[in-house]
Design an enzyme around this catalytic site. Structure first.
Site, mmCIF file in Angstrom:
data_model
loop_
_atom_site.group_PDB
_atom_site.id
_atom_site.type_symbol
_atom_site.label_atom_id
_atom_site.label_comp_id
_atom_site.label_asym_id
_atom_site.label_seq_id
_atom_site.Cartn_x
_atom_site.Cartn_y
_atom_site.Cartn_z
ATOM 1 N N ASP A 17 -11.252 -30.512 -38.175
ATOM 2 C CA ASP A 17 -11.571 -29.163 -37.552
ATOM 3 C C ASP A 17 -11.369 -28.550 -36.372
ATOM 4 O OD1 ASP A 17 -15.750 -28.726 -37.519
ATOM 5 O OD2 ASP A 17 -13.809 -28.048 -35.661
ATOM 6 N N ASP A 132 -11.961 -22.749 -40.804
ATOM 7 C CA ASP A 132 -11.817 -23.523 -39.455
ATOM 8 C C ASP A 132 -11.926 -24.858 -39.526
ATOM 9 O OD1 ASP A 132 -14.601 -23.685 -39.531
ATOM 10 O OD2 ASP A 132 -14.736 -24.022 -37.127
ATOM 11 N N GLU A 133 -12.211 -25.424 -41.212
ATOM 12 C CA GLU A 133 -12.031 -26.643 -41.503
ATOM 13 C C GLU A 133 -11.797 -26.938 -42.654
ATOM 14 O OE1 GLU A 133 -16.539 -28.690 -41.895
ATOM 15 O OE2 GLU A 133 -16.387 -27.492 -40.320
#
Length: 397
Positions: A17, A132-133
């Site tokens: 993350d 974003d992950e």
DNA sequence: TCTGGGGTCCTAGGACCC
DNA sequence: TCTGGGGTCCTAGGACCC
């Protein structure tokens, strides 16, 4: 009988993350804001102004007026109580001096690609979980777990200049929780034996899949932590959540999860929606609504076209001033990416909604997607489909 | 001073077909 | 004529996630 070797082999699943991703990308561009509370979000597309002495002047949160939510905030802003999803006006009360930047999704997508490529060079089995992950599988790599974690963080930093946090455990459920435990810039490795000490003290809301509603309901039953969930009476859970969800809750509380890392997924729908600056009246603001509606249909069509897709089920979404939300959809005979056809179908859907209150939001969606590589001869053509829609449309009025 | 935009998945009833 | 069960599709709503 002998079982295949590896049948019970513990997996090594990682969750990565990016730390305060959007805000961190903004800090790369505006390093002078480092160390200050910064909020990304809102609806205005303003940008910092360069003054005559060459310094940049940034907007402050207190200057903000209107609708909108915080997209993300730096850790300094979070310390003041400003988190993503919060209404901008509320955030402005909590952190009036915080710097305000508009979201720049193009830049975020760019850095997203960079960090994913960097990880893929080391661990190619990646599941995309948004901008974003990611999850990725380390099971087949020979290296030591900690060494891999450091190597990946280093690669991400070199590719982007950004930090991330990584959780590595036997499954996705635990890795997702673990990656948050030492944020920012953290590495957390857990095994199933760590569940009682590291996982059980946490709130049930930390579990991916237990949202606000379920958390509240569990709280009503006196269950706040994952440990309390683990000890909860099975009958009680089943009574309140149904058999399927109750079984899932029991497994989750034990840290059990055998979902695979899914490296390729097919898109199921494409949609565009917009919340109006002020609530619009279905009659008094008809012209404005109609313009927005057309634009939404065109954008869905353009998105489909761009992705080489066509949608068979066209739908609309309306949110009223009291936040009540309704949807209507309609399945065509043949998938389409044509904006006029989408608009016709969507208009039919809209006609089936009683428009008495003011509208807060309008959206258009296409589902039932198929690839449109080639056009098959003899398929029903757009003109035929239009005629069909006209007949249907006449019946509905 | 409420509550963005883009998604996925699940449930549930009714239609329709075998 | 009545009674079924299973499977699939369609539609609407809701929870949840990033």
């Amino acid at each position: 009988m002998r079982l295949a070797v590896g049948a019970f082999k513990t997996r090594r699943i990682a969750h990565l993350d990016m730390d305060a991703f959007f805000a961190s990308v903004e800090l790369l561009r505006y390093p002078e804001l480092r160390g200050h509370p910064v909020v990304v979000g809102g609806r205005h597309d303003w940008h910092p102004v360069v003054t005559t002495d060459g310094t940049r002047r940034f907007a402050r949160l207190r200057e903000y007026v209107g609708r909108g939510v915080v997209t993300t905030s730096t850790y300094e802003a979070r310390a003041l109580g400003v988190f993503s999803g919060m209404g901008m006006m509320k955030a402005a009360v909590l952190a009036p001096e915080a710097y305000l930047l508009p979201a720049n999704f193009e830049a975020y997508r760019h850095y997203s690609n960079l960090f994913k490529k960097a990880v893929a060079n080391i661990a190619p089995e990646i599941e995309d979980r948004g901008i974003d992950e990611i999850y990725f599988d380390l099971s087949l790599l020979p290296d030591d777990t900690m060494a891999l974690a450091y190597q990946i963080k280093k690669a991400v930093r070199e590719a982007t200049g950004l930090s991330c946090s990584i959780g590595i455990t036997p499954n996705k459920l635990l890795s997702k929780i673990a990656s948050e435990l030492h944020k920012p810039d953290g590495i957390t490795v857990l095994s199933l034996e760590d569940v009682p000490t590291r996982i059980w003290p946490l709130s049930v809301s930390k579990v991916n899949g237990i949202g606000p509603k379920a958390t509240l309901k569990l709280e009503g039953l006196g269950i706040r932590t994952i440990g309390e969930l683990a000890k909860a009476d099975a009958g009680l859970l089943q009574q309140h959540f149904g058999a399927t969800y109750a079984i899932w809750l029991r497994d989750v509380a034990q840290g059990m999860d055998d979902r695979p890392v899914v490296t390729q997924a097919t898109r199921k729908s494409v949609s565009r929606e917009t919340t109006f600056e002020r609530d619009l009246h279905p009659l008094a603001d008809r012209a404005e609504l109609s313009g927005v509606f057309t634009e939404l249909c065109q954008r869905v069509a353009a998105d489909l076209e761009h992705k080489g897709l066509a949608g068979r089920t066209i739908g609309v979404k309306v949110r009223f001033e009291d936040f009540r939300t309704v949807t209507r959809d309609f399945s065509l005979i043949t998938p389409t990416a044509d904006s006029r056809m989408i608009q016709r179908a969507a208009r039919m859907c809209l006609k089936r909604i009683e428009l008495q209150q003011r509208l807060r939001l309008l959206g258009v969606r296409a589902g039932g997607l198929t690839r449109v590589e080639k056009r098959v001869e003899g398929e029903s053509n757009p003109q035929q489909q239009m005629e069909l829609l006209e007949i249907k449309g006449d019946q509905s009025t």
